[in-house]
Design a protein around this motif. Structure first.
Motif, PDB file in Angstrom:
ATOM      1  N   ILE A   8       0.958  -1.203  -0.090  1.00 55.94           N
ATOM      2  CA  ILE A   8       0.139  -0.159   0.033  1.00 55.94           C
ATOM      3  C   ILE A   8       0.969   1.277   0.048  1.00 55.94           C
ATOM      4  O   ILE A   8       1.737   1.377   0.726  1.00 55.94           O
ATOM      5  N   ASP A   9       0.778   1.974  -0.771  1.00 56.56           N
ATOM      6  CA  ASP A   9       1.475   3.238  -1.359  1.00 56.56           C
ATOM      7  C   ASP A   9       3.032   2.826  -1.026  1.00 56.56           C
ATOM      8  O   ASP A   9       3.828   3.663  -0.599  1.00 56.56           O
ATOM      9  N   GLY A  10       3.447   1.653  -1.898  1.00 62.48           N
ATOM     10  CA  GLY A  10       4.864   1.267  -2.017  1.00 62.48           C
ATOM     11  C   GLY A  10       5.310   0.592  -0.565  1.00 62.48           C
ATOM     12  O   GLY A  10       6.440  -0.045  -0.768  1.00 62.48           O
ATOM     13  N   HIS A  11       4.215   0.500   0.516  1.00 60.52           N
ATOM     14  CA  HIS A  11       4.931  -0.367   1.661  1.00 60.52           C
ATOM     15  C   HIS A  11       4.178  -1.658   1.719  1.00 60.52           C
ATOM     16  O   HIS A  11       3.182  -1.682   1.428  1.00 60.52           O
ATOM     17  N   ASP A  12       5.121  -2.757   1.988  1.00 65.11           N
ATOM     18  CA  ASP A  12       4.668  -4.185   2.217  1.00 65.11           C
ATOM     19  C   ASP A  12       3.592  -3.965   3.484  1.00 65.11           C
ATOM     20  O   ASP A  12       4.024  -3.016   4.593  1.00 65.11           O
ATOM     21  N   LEU A  13       2.623  -4.584   3.287  1.00 62.17           N
ATOM     22  CA  LEU A  13       1.453  -4.454   4.346  1.00 62.17           C
ATOM     23  C   LEU A  13       2.248  -5.036   5.888  1.00 62.17           C
ATOM     24  O   LEU A  13       1.693  -4.475   6.727  1.00 62.17           O
ATOM     25  N   LYS A  14       3.185  -5.943   6.019  1.00 66.96           N
ATOM     26  CA  LYS A  14       3.803  -6.397   6.880  1.00 66.96           C
ATOM     27  C   LYS A  14       4.493  -5.350   7.441  1.00 66.96           C
ATOM     28  O   LYS A  14       4.953  -5.663   8.689  1.00 66.96           O
ATOM     29  N   GLU A  15       4.720  -4.258   7.164  1.00 66.18           N
ATOM     30  CA  GLU A  15       5.700  -3.243   7.548  1.00 66.18           C
ATOM     31  C   GLU A  15       4.884  -2.489   8.378  1.00 66.18           C
ATOM     32  O   GLU A  15       5.596  -1.536   9.040  1.00 66.18           O
ATOM     33  N   LEU A  16       3.688  -2.453   8.111  1.00 63.24           N
ATOM     34  CA  LEU A  16       2.787  -1.409   8.880  1.00 63.24           C
ATOM     35  C   LEU A  16       2.240  -2.014  10.266  1.00 63.24           C
ATOM     36  O   LEU A  16       2.151  -3.145  10.284  1.00 63.24           O
ATOM     37  N   SER A  17       1.718  -1.310  11.158  1.00 64.39           N
ATOM     38  CA  SER A  17       1.075  -1.865  12.177  1.00 64.39           C
ATOM     39  C   SER A  17      -0.450  -2.347  11.794  1.00 64.39           C
ATOM     40  O   SER A  17      -1.022  -1.695  10.916  1.00 64.39           O
ATOM     41  N   LEU A  18      -1.191  -3.217  12.385  1.00 65.22           N
ATOM     42  CA  LEU A  18      -2.234  -3.877  12.002  1.00 65.22           C
ATOM     43  C   LEU A  18      -3.199  -2.699  12.319  1.00 65.22           C
ATOM     44  O   LEU A  18      -4.160  -2.145  11.534  1.00 65.22           O
ATOM     45  N   ALA A  19      -3.208  -1.837  13.401  1.00 62.52           N
ATOM     46  CA  ALA A  19      -4.076  -0.603  13.869  1.00 62.52           C
ATOM     47  C   ALA A  19      -4.069   0.516  12.833  1.00 62.52           C
ATOM     48  O   ALA A  19      -5.013   0.915  12.570  1.00 62.52           O
ATOM     49  N   ASP A  20      -2.555   0.906  12.523  1.00 63.97           N
ATOM     50  CA  ASP A  20      -2.734   1.923  11.335  1.00 63.97           C
ATOM     51  C   ASP A  20      -3.167   1.480   9.977  1.00 63.97           C
ATOM     52  O   ASP A  20      -3.825   2.205   9.460  1.00 63.97           O
ATOM     53  N   LEU A  21      -2.845   0.301   9.739  1.00 67.34           N
ATOM     54  CA  LEU A  21      -3.467  -0.137   8.322  1.00 67.34           C
ATOM     55  C   LEU A  21      -5.133  -0.360   8.217  1.00 67.34           C
ATOM     56  O   LEU A  21      -5.645   0.298   7.521  1.00 67.34           O
ATOM     57  N   ARG A  22      -5.736  -0.834   9.397  1.00 69.78           N
ATOM     58  CA  ARG A  22      -7.042  -0.956   9.477  1.00 69.78           C
ATOM     59  C   ARG A  22      -7.891   0.200   9.922  1.00 69.78           C
ATOM     60  O   ARG A  22      -8.913   0.264   9.469  1.00 69.78           O
ATOM     61  N   LYS A  23      -7.237   1.208  10.192  1.00 65.47           N
ATOM     62  CA  LYS A  23      -8.046   2.338  10.228  1.00 65.47           C
ATOM     63  C   LYS A  23      -8.315   3.129   9.640  1.00 65.47           C
ATOM     64  O   LYS A  23      -9.284   3.906   9.344  1.00 65.47           O
ATOM     65  N   HIS A  24      -7.729   2.692   8.299  1.00 70.14           N
ATOM     66  CA  HIS A  24      -7.981   3.400   7.006  1.00 70.14           C
ATOM     67  C   HIS A  24      -9.100   2.594   6.029  1.00 70.14           C
ATOM     68  O   HIS A  24      -9.592   3.007   5.105  1.00 70.14           O
ATOM     69  N   MET A  25      -9.753   1.425   6.746  1.00 70.40           N
ATOM     70  CA  MET A  25     -10.508   0.645   6.002  1.00 70.40           C
ATOM     71  C   MET A  25     -11.768   0.142   6.635  1.00 70.40           C
ATOM     72  O   MET A  25     -12.057   0.434   7.923  1.00 70.40           O
TER      73      MET A  25
END
Length: 610
Positions: free
Chosen positions: A432-449
């Protein structure tokens, strides 16, 4: 032993409990022991066994030393003073008064130590319940596919309760009863070394017999808790599927299934009870046998004059020894119960120790806003050995809509579940935006969904709390606005208490269309940058579908959307349609493009237009 110590670790920091508990317990034991040691002078008075020469040695008040001899001498000093001043009845009254005070203090300290243990029990169980609940909440979605929900519920309720009823309740035995036995035997040794050595040689026999019984309990305890988990699972399935059960006249089938499991549970528990109940009478029988042996052996020594004990000493010795039997019996009972508790604790720790396959990275990248795209690059995914997604690649640009269509079981929902990291791909990268999803925290990722599924997940709470689920400090005006956009405000306003109406378990008081519109209102209120819609209209009637589709259209405006569609008419305006079959993308393009090609999409469209 490791399991037991791990349970006790939930009481940390121990400094809050242990010192106070030790003081209270020791005081209770000491005053309890004093009750019985005072019987000797009482018997001496009653049976006129007071020797004038012995009493003469106690006429002078002793100098303080921390020893049994000092306290014995001090007691006899005052005992002699009272005897000289008040006579036999006064002495009797003096001894009885001290016994009453001693009993009161023994019970007072017993009560205080019990209160401390109650606090320990409350802390241990609260932390254990919180620990297992937090762990279950953190586990990956795939874990719940392989575990029975009823068994999990049983571990979180029945097993924790079993730990409380057995292990935590038996904490008193861990310190108090052994300390009681040690102190009582110290006094018995002081009274007669020879007789006490005789008793110590006999007691281990009963311990070995009881130990053999308790070792067989743990296996049956595990079997019992597993059976109880299956019972809870059957109950959950029955209550959740009552419509289907009645529609197929299958009450008899579920009843038979339930009866078979409850029969098995009953048989296991009867087997456990036989072994558990055997420990107490055996320990009591062996204890009385030991007392009888002491009476015969010790009595013969006293009668023959070979013992240093007098008649009153011997009677006091027997009475004190009988008090050792109670803590010994408590220990044997506690050991039996602890086997059940450890079996339950092992099941609890099995869940707590399970590692989630979806975790945050050690140093997650900051992800404040979605700017560009979500990209699948040669993504494959499999459940164990079965690959359900095979080398899928596509790009979902910001503000665009991609629809996934195809036959059931093709992998559409699995693809959608990979975006919020409900699962991680077996091979390939999702970025997402060039970052592997595994590099992001779950909370940061899911708050946009925001996610709206075919099955509306609602909770036994008010309409307001269901729409504002997971969001703090939400105003009623914001909730109402979200409900209006979702075409839900009308039916909500007609409910008895409006937005404060409780909708029942899983939204049981609402129709399918109403449930779905509440789910959409929840997504609207969250205002996510990315939407995942998993067949959100497939289970609705035509009228409800029209209202829900209108709400979805409003929701999708200016958002990045991944849609799984059953009805092709709902995704004709998607920017790209991906046809998924057996885990692969077999066609891609706009609705117009795909309708001009022979293939799966055209076939599905023709079937639905009939």
């Amino acid at each position: 032993m490791n399991t037991y110590l791990r349970i006790l670790s939930y009481a940390r920091p121990y400094s809050r409990f242990v010192p106070v508990y030790i003081v209270y317990t020791l005081m209770a034991i000491i005053f309890g022991l004093l009750n019985f040691t005072l019987l000797k002078p009482l018997f001496d008075v009653i049976f006129e066994q007071v020797d004038s020469e012995v009493l003469l040695s106690y006429q002078n008040k002793p100098d303080f030393t921390f020893s049994i001899d000092y306290f014995t001498h001090l007691f006899n000093y005052y005992f002699l003073q009272v005897a000289e001043e008040y006579g036999k009845m006064g002495t009797l009254f003096y001894v009885c008064l001290i016994i009453v005070v001693s009993v009161f203090l023994a019970n007072l300290f017993t009560y205080l130590s019990g209160v401390v243990l109650a606090k320990v029990r409350a802390v241990v169980i609260k932390r254990m319940r919180t620990d297992i609940f937090d762990q279950v909440s953190r586990l990956h979605i795939g874990y719940f596919s392989s575990e029975r929900k009823g068994d999990l519920m049983s571990k979180m309720t029945n097993d924790v309760q079993e730990v409380e009823n057995t292990i935590v309740q038996s904490l008193r035995v861990v310190f108090r009863e052994p300390a009681t036995i040690i102190l009582y035997f110290a006094v018995l040794f002081f009274m007669s070394v020879k007789l006490t050595l005789f008793t110590i040689l006999i007691i281990p026999i009963s311990g070995a017999i009881i130990g053999g019984i308790t070792r067989r309990l743990k296996k049956k305890a595990v079997e019992s808790q597993q059976s109880l988990g299956r019972i809870v699972n059957i109950l959950d399935e029955t209550l959740g599927g009552m419509r289907v059960i009645k529609a197929f006249n299958a009450e008899w089938f579920m009843a038979r299934k339930f009866d078979e499991e409850t029969d098995h549970y009953a048989a296991v528990n009867v087997n456990m009870a036989r072994k558990n109940e055997l420990a107490s009478p055996i320990s009591q029988f062996l204890g009385v046998t030991v007392v009888a042996g002491i009476l015969v052996y010790g009595g013969s020594l006293v009668l023959s004059g070979e013992s240093t004990l007098g008649a009153s000493d011997f009677i006091t010795y027997i009475i004190i020894f009988t008090q050792v039997l109670n803590p010994a019996k408590e220990i044997s009972r506690a050991v039996s119960n602890i086997q059940r508790g450890i079996a339950s604790a092992d099941r609890i720790f099995q869940v707590i120790d399970t590692k989630s396959k979806i975790t945050d990275p050690d140093t997650p990248l900051a992800f404040d806003s979605f700017q560009k795209e979500i990209k699948f690059e040669q993504v494959s995914f499999g459940y164990e050995d079965e690959m359900v997604i095979k080398e899928v690649s596509f790009t979902l640009s910001k503000g665009k809509t991609i629809a996934l269509v195809g036959p059931s079981g093709g992998g559409k929902s699995t693809l959608a579940d990979l975006v919020p990291r409900f699962y991680d791909p077996t091979h390939g990268i999702i970025s997402i935006d060039g970052h592997d999803l595994k590099e992001l925290s779950l909370a940061d990722l899911r708050k946009h969904m925001g996610i709206v599924t075919q099955e509306s997940i609602l909770f036994n709470d008010t309409v307001f709390n269901n729409i504002a689920f997971g969001m703090d400090e939400v105003s009623e005006e914001d909730v109402m606005e979200a409900a209006k956009i979702a075409n839900a405000h009308g039916f909500i306003s007609e409910m008895e208490h409006g937005y404060q109406t409780n909708i029942g378990e899983r939204g049981a008081k609402l129709s399918g269309g109403q449930k779905q519109r509440l789910s959409i209102a929840r997504a609207i209120l969250k205002n996510p940058a990315i939407l995942i819609l998993d067949e959100a209209t497939s289970a609705l009637d035509s009228e409800s579908e029209l209202l829900v589709q209108e709400a979805l259209t409003k929701l999708m405006q200016n958002r990045t959307t991944l849609v799984i569609a059953h009805r092709l008419s709902t995704i004709q305006h998607a920017d790209e349609i991906l046809v998924v079959e057996k885990g692969r993308i077999i066609q891609r393009g706009t609705h117009t493009d795909l309708m001009q090609q022979e293939g799966m999409y055209q076939k599905l469209s023709s079937i639905q237009s009939v």
